[in-house]
Every structure is written in structure tokens, then in C-alpha cells.
Design an enzyme around this catalytic site. Structure first.
Site, PDB file in Angstrom:
ATOM      1  N   ILE A   1      -7.070  92.559  53.523  1.00  0.00           N
ATOM      2  CA  ILE A   1      -7.236  93.771  52.721  1.00  0.00           C
ATOM      3  C   ILE A   1      -7.040  93.488  51.233  1.00  0.00           C
ATOM      4  O   ILE A   1      -7.201  94.367  50.401  1.00  0.00           O
ATOM      5  CB  ILE A   1      -6.267  94.879  53.175  1.00  0.00           C
ATOM      6  CG1 ILE A   1      -4.808  94.412  53.083  1.00  0.00           C
ATOM      7  CG2 ILE A   1      -6.598  95.329  54.592  1.00  0.00           C
ATOM      8  CD1 ILE A   1      -3.791  95.509  53.360  1.00  0.00           C
ATOM      9  N   GLY A   2      -6.675  92.264  50.909  1.00  0.00           N
ATOM     10  CA  GLY A   2      -6.523  91.856  49.520  1.00  0.00           C
ATOM     11  C   GLY A   2      -6.389  90.355  49.442  1.00  0.00           C
ATOM     12  O   GLY A   2      -5.848  89.732  50.355  1.00  0.00           O
TER      13      GLY A   2
ATOM     14  N   GLY B   1      -6.391  86.683  46.570  1.00  0.00           N
ATOM     15  CA  GLY B   1      -6.404  86.152  45.220  1.00  0.00           C
ATOM     16  C   GLY B   1      -6.580  84.656  45.248  1.00  0.00           C
ATOM     17  O   GLY B   1      -7.147  84.099  46.185  1.00  0.00           O
ATOM     18  N   ALA B   2      -6.084  83.983  44.218  1.00  0.00           N
ATOM     19  CA  ALA B   2      -6.325  82.554  44.074  1.00  0.00           C
ATOM     20  C   ALA B   2      -5.647  81.734  45.162  1.00  0.00           C
ATOM     21  O   ALA B   2      -6.184  80.740  45.620  1.00  0.00           O
ATOM     22  CB  ALA B   2      -5.841  82.091  42.696  1.00  0.00           C
TER      23      ALA B   2
ATOM     24  N   ALA C   1      -3.353  83.473  47.691  1.00  0.00           N
ATOM     25  CA  ALA C   1      -2.670  84.381  48.620  1.00  0.00           C
ATOM     26  C   ALA C   1      -3.654  85.388  49.176  1.00  0.00           C
ATOM     27  O   ALA C   1      -4.703  85.672  48.584  1.00  0.00           O
ATOM     28  CB  ALA C   1      -1.523  85.103  47.918  1.00  0.00           C
TER      29      ALA C   1
ATOM     30  N   VAL D   1      -3.591  89.234  51.727  1.00  0.00           N
ATOM     31  CA  VAL D   1      -2.769  90.297  52.289  1.00  0.00           C
ATOM     32  C   VAL D   1      -3.472  90.864  53.510  1.00  0.00           C
ATOM     33  O   VAL D   1      -4.675  91.147  53.469  1.00  0.00           O
ATOM     34  CB  VAL D   1      -2.508  91.418  51.258  1.00  0.00           C
ATOM     35  CG1 VAL D   1      -1.627  92.512  51.870  1.00  0.00           C
ATOM     36  CG2 VAL D   1      -1.863  90.859  50.001  1.00  0.00           C
TER      37      VAL D   1
ATOM     38  N   LYS E   1       1.897  89.570  52.918  1.00  0.00           N
ATOM     39  CA  LYS E   1       1.282  88.680  51.934  1.00  0.00           C
ATOM     40  C   LYS E   1       1.520  87.243  52.370  1.00  0.00           C
ATOM     41  O   LYS E   1       2.652  86.817  52.571  1.00  0.00           O
ATOM     42  CB  LYS E   1       1.900  88.921  50.551  1.00  0.00           C
ATOM     43  CG  LYS E   1       1.377  88.013  49.449  1.00  0.00           C
ATOM     44  CD  LYS E   1       2.068  88.343  48.126  1.00  0.00           C
ATOM     45  CE  LYS E   1       1.611  87.454  46.989  1.00  0.00           C
ATOM     46  NZ  LYS E   1       2.263  87.798  45.704  1.00  0.00           N
TER      47      LYS E   1
ATOM     48  N   ASP F   1       4.491  91.465  34.639  1.00  0.00           N
ATOM     49  CA  ASP F   1       3.061  91.434  34.970  1.00  0.00           C
ATOM     50  C   ASP F   1       2.570  92.829  35.329  1.00  0.00           C
ATOM     51  O   ASP F   1       1.821  93.013  36.299  1.00  0.00           O
ATOM     52  CB  ASP F   1       2.813  90.463  36.119  1.00  0.00           C
ATOM     53  CG  ASP F   1       1.348  90.010  36.202  1.00  0.00           C
ATOM     54  OD1 ASP F   1       0.640  90.112  35.184  1.00  0.00           O
ATOM     55  OD2 ASP F   1       0.927  89.567  37.284  1.00  0.00           O
TER      56      ASP F   1
END
Length: 545
Positions: free
Chosen positions: A23-24, A26-27, A29, A31, A47, A144
Site C-alpha cells: 500500500i506504500g 519507497g527507495a 521500504a 508498507v 513497514k 522531515d
């Protein structure tokens, strides 16, 4: 991009079971949704961090990975923070189980270059400040704060996520300065961007984490109000930031002109160049604009009237097909700033690209958000409207409202709406339906991307399947920050003739910038987009011309 065969599988023995695709991501990782082993719920998020890639390409060492977990757990429960549940690891992976923010990305539901009304901006700003004040009271700075890390609960409340750059700035009364440059330039404070250069000259110099968060919160408020960041980076080489400095915080800019004097005064106080002169959290909470009455907050500061809130947000999402998306760009990028990679695949044959610009590593696991083969849109599966024709069913799909001349919440949602999530779907709204063929769509999309990014076409790409094709995008956005994702062209079955869902799935980058790119592409491909105001008959005729 790392191929599936090059990735180690996720841990076999986990204290929970995975119940969804990614569902998500990135570089380094991804989720996924999960649930307890011995019961159907509650569902939570997990995650998974690939430790080797996080170290080699994310410049995160074991100490930093440990710190993310320990600080997230240490923060405990707060209404506006994604709550930590548990964590674990094996040789390859580290996992963190946490609260699932089922409302999805907040900024995916905010119109780029428009923003939201002042009441909604005020609501989410007060929740953001509440969360940050709680973190700071525990001695933790986030470092962040940006749209990518701001999610929504099913009830519509803000949730801060991702504590990968969090720092413990105070412990047992001792305060600590930070010395690393991190975060996203449009949202971070100037002392962070210039930190590495200063520290090389004076080892005793750094920046204070909480003051950085205050600056970032101000930028987030600015984006909520106008749908854009005030600058691409807080350095004098940025024209907008340079103007901000010259004008002592009162730049002659159309974005700032949209704001009231009271809001401008608050923003200027939070974004003072000298960190020690910035407004404190206590001062922010005493500011007249912060303390104003809000129809979406009760006397105790709790969210109320969630259906009205969701309706106002939903109906502000509108794409203007009369605008020229190329001429309206604030800045043009050179051709080498973007890589459009056609991935030719069928359901049985996944394909990946091993080229990685700017040393960025992106995983190609199951990509979130696109339909599984044979799935129908939510409206098509709804028993309440199963007797409608296909054009009527698609017109009732929430995502189609944004293409209407007068956006509205579909009747099928308003009849039984009780909560925020009954109005606004958790899935991304960067999608559209079309009755064009796969090849026609692929050509139209690629032509649009070439116009936006000033690329030359080599004319060599072909579509490999009538069921699904995709275009990979890796680019620098309008603020010169990396953005990447996929455009999936997927066949809808159970429809007379050919019908497709075109889904823009962000992998990395600012959701406001991703929404802006989606709008530009859609306007350039407007003849292919199904609009509630049109009939399927007209679209079907155009597809065979």
C-alpha cells in the site's frame, strides 16, 4: 530498479499475517496491511525496511534504523501520530508494525495550485501543531515534516508518520544540536540545507531540531492554503526565496497575495531566517489566527462534522480542461531530467528496468492501487446501483467527479454517509477511466509526457498486452525534487466494448507535485478521459476513429 529475483523474500515467520499487497513503497521500504494470526482483525500497517539497501543507498546505518524504532515506540500514543505497535528483524529485513492510517495521504486530496479553504487549512494546521508540540515535549524532533509524511485516519484526522529522520534533541535536561543535512528542500529550514558546509568550518556549530520543525510546519500551512510551496529550496539561488529575503518576508508573489495579512504575519514569524528568532510553539498556539473559531472543531479541539468536512474537500477537487498545462508551467525541465520507461508486461510476465538515475534505488514489488485482473470499479460492484447502465455506474465513481464541470459527491455515497471515509475514498484520486484502446492510451500518455518534459520521441515503444501496460516515470518535479511512479493502463472486464482504468501510482515524491503532473497529463489527454457529463456512446465512437 531492482528486479524481483534480486530481492530477498520477506521474513517467513512473522507474528502476524499479511492481508494486502503493498500500500506504500519507497527507495528501500514498503508498507503492507497485516492482521493478527488468530483473528480477522484489527488490521494494521507493517513497514518492511531492506537493511542492506537502506545502508548502501539510503545512507542509513544500523544506529539510525534502531533510532527510528526506539523513538517511534518512545513517543507512545497521540491522536495525531501514527502509533507504534511492535517491531522485529531478520538478517535482511527490519519490520515495524504500526497503526494503519486508512484515510490515505492528506495531500493527495488537496488540489494542487488551489489548496483548501481557510477553515480546513486551520483544522489540519492545529492538529499538526498539536502533534509536533507533543513530540517536542518528549524531547523528539521529527526533521522531515512534509506532505509525504502526513496521513489521515478513517475519521479524517491528521496523522504524522515516518520517524526515520527523527532525533532525540533533549534528554535529562541536556540539549543536543544536529549536524546532518536531511529532509526535502522545499519544506526544510535554511540552516539544515547549509549545515554540512558550516559544520566543516566549525565543528561546534549545528542546528536545533525543534526550530526546524516549526519552519516545516509553516511551509505545510502555506501548501494547505495555496496548493504550492513558496520556493524549491531555502537558498538565495532560488528566485522565490531570494525575493522573500529581499522583501523581508513580504514578497511580491501571486501565491503570497492569496493570503490574509494575519496569516502572512504568522508565516513570517515561523519562517524567520535566524532560528532563535522564530515563533515558539507556545506563541503559535496563542496567535489570533490559531485561536480562531472553526466550524470543524468543537470546544475541546476535537474534529466534528466529518461528513461536511469531507464533502467540502471532495468537491474542491476539479480539473480545468480549458487550461494549457504546458504554458502554465512555472519552470521547464530539460529532457534529461526525466526518464519515461515503457514496461511491456502481461499478468504472467512482470518486467523491470535496472537503470537507476541519480543513484536512486526503487523496488518493484506489487505496486499499490491498481486493480487486480477481473476487478470492477467500486461503483460497478455496488448493489445499490447495479441496475444502472455502465456510463451511469462510472459517473457514480467518486474519482470521476473531478472531471465534471460541477464536482459533486456521488449520490450513492451521500445517502448513507456518517463518517469522513464514507465520502472520500482512501484510494488515490489520480486515476481516470477511458474507452480508448490500450495502444491509443499508451500513445496519448507518452505524447503528453513528452510535451510536459520537452522530450523527443524515439517512436520505438510497443504495447505488449491488451490487458495491462504501464509507463514508468522518474523525473525532477517543478521544485527540482525527485519524483517517480508508474502509470498503469488496465483493462476493465464485464464491460461491453473496451474500457480501461488509468492509474497514476506515486512511488516517491511530493503528493502535491504528483497531483500536478496528473492534472497536466489528463488535460493533454482530455479526449480519452471519461467525464460524467458525457455518454459512453460518444466516447466509443471516438475510440474507433
Amino acid at each position: 530498479m531492482i528486479a524481483h529475483s534480486q530481492l530477498a523474500p520477506l521474513p517467513n515467520e512473522l507474528p502476524f499475517r499479511i492481508v494486502s499487497k503493498t500500500i506504500g513503497q519507497g527507495a528501500y521500504a514498503c508498507v503492507k496491511k497485516a492482521a493478527p494470526l488468530d483473528s480477522p482483525g484489527p488490521v494494521f500497517a507493517v513497514k518492511f525496511i531492506h537493511k542492506d539497501y537502506a545502508t548502501r543507498h539510503g545512507r542509513l546505518n544500523k544506529k539510525q534504523l534502531d533510532l527510528e524504532t526506539s523513538l517511534h515506540e518512545y513517543l507512545g500514543a497521540h491522536a495525531n501520530l501514527v502509533q507504534f505497535f511492535s517491531s522485529g528483524e531478520d538478517y535482511t529485513w527490519r519490520w515495524i508494525a504500526m497503526e494503519l492510517a486508512e484515510g490515505g495521504d492528506l495531500f493527495d486530496k488537496i488540489e494542487s495550485d488551489v489548496g483548501v479553504g481557510e477553515d480546513i487549512a486551520h483544522l489540519y494546521f492545529t492538529q499538526l501543531i498539536s502533534a509536533v508540540a507533543y513530540m517536542h515535549s518528549k524531547g523528539v524532533g521529527h526533521r522531515d515534516i512534509k506532505p509525504e509524511n502526513i496521513l489521515l485516519s478513517t475519521g479524517g484526522s491528521l496523522k504524522i508518520a515516518d520517524f526515520g529522520l527523527a532525533v532525540l534533541f533533549e534528554y535529562k535536561g541536556q540539549k543536543k544540536l544536529c549536524s546532518s543535512s536531511c529532509g526535502s528542500p522545499p519544506y526544510t529550514a535554511p540552516e539544515v540545507v547549509t549545515c554540512d558546509h558550516r559544520v566543516k568550518k566549525r565543528l561546534d556549530q549545528g542546528y536545533f531540531g525543534p526550530l526546524v520543525d516549526i519552519w516545516s510546519c509553516a511551509v505545510v500551512l502555506f501548501v494547505l492554503l495555496v496548493g504550492n510551496t513558496p520556493w524549491d529550496e531555502p537558498l538565495e539561488r532560488s528566485y522565490e526565496f531570494s525575493e522573500y529575503l529581499k522583501a523581508s518576508g513580504r514578497p511580491d508573489d501571486e501565491l503570497w497575495d492569496k493570503l490574509s495579512d494575519e496569516i502572512v504575519q504568522l508565516l513570517r514569524a515561523m519562517m524567520r531566517i535566524e532560528p532563535t528568532e522564530r515563533m515558539t510553539l507556545e506563541d503559535i498556539q496563542r496567535h489570533p489566527w490559531f485561536r480562531r473559531q472553526n466550524p470543524y472543531l468543537d470546544s475541546n479541539g476535537r474534529l466534528e462534522h466529518p461528513v461536511q468536512l469531507a464533502t467540502q474537500m471532495f468537491e474542491s477537487m476539479r480539473i480545468d480542461f480549458s487550461k494549457d498545462p504546458v504554458l502554465s508551467q512555472r519552470s521547464q525541465r530539460s529532457g534529461d531530467a526525466m526518464d519515461i520507461d515503457e514496461i511491456q508486461s502481461s499478468r504472467q510476465n512482470d518486467s523491470t528496468d535496472s537503470r537507476t538515475p541519480n543513484n536512486e534505488i526503487m523496488f518493484d514489488w506489487e505496486t499499490r492501487g491498481h486493480l487486480s485482473n477481473g476487478d470492477l470499479p467500486a461503483a460497478a460492484n455496488s448493489a445499490a446501483i447495479s441496475q444502472l447502465s455502465w456510463d451511469e455506474q462510472l459517473a457514480e465513481e467518486p474519482l470521476c467527479s473531478q472531471f465534471s464541470s460541477t464536482p459533486r459527491v456521488p449520490l450513492t455515497r451521500t445517502q448513507f454517509a456518517r463518517q469522513f471515509h464514507d465520502i472520500i475514498p482512501s484510494q488515490s484520486l489520480t486515476r481516470f477511466f477511458s474507452f480508448w484502446s490500450t495502444e491509443q492510451l499508451r500513445n496519448a500518455l507518452q505524447d503528453a509526457l513528452q510535451k510536459i518534459f520537452l522530450l523527443k520521441s524515439d517512436g520505438s515503444s510497443q504495447v505488449g498486452s491488451d490487458e495491462v501496460a504501464s509507463i514508468r516515470i522518474r523525473a525532477m518535479d517543478g521544485r527540482n525534487c525527485p519524483i517517480s511512479g508508474d502509470i498503469f493502463i488496465e483493462r476493465l472486464f464485464g464491460v461491453e466494448g473496451q474500457a480501461h482504468e488509468v492509474n497514476f501510482v506515486k512511488i516517491k515524491g511530493d503528493p502535491v507535485e504528483w497531483r500536478r503532473l496528473f492534472k497536466k497529463v489528463v488535460v493533454l489527454c482530455k479526449d480519452a478521459v471519461f467525464k460524467p457529463d458525457q455518454s459512453i456512446a460518444l466516447l466509443s465512437q471516438s475510440s474507433v476513429l
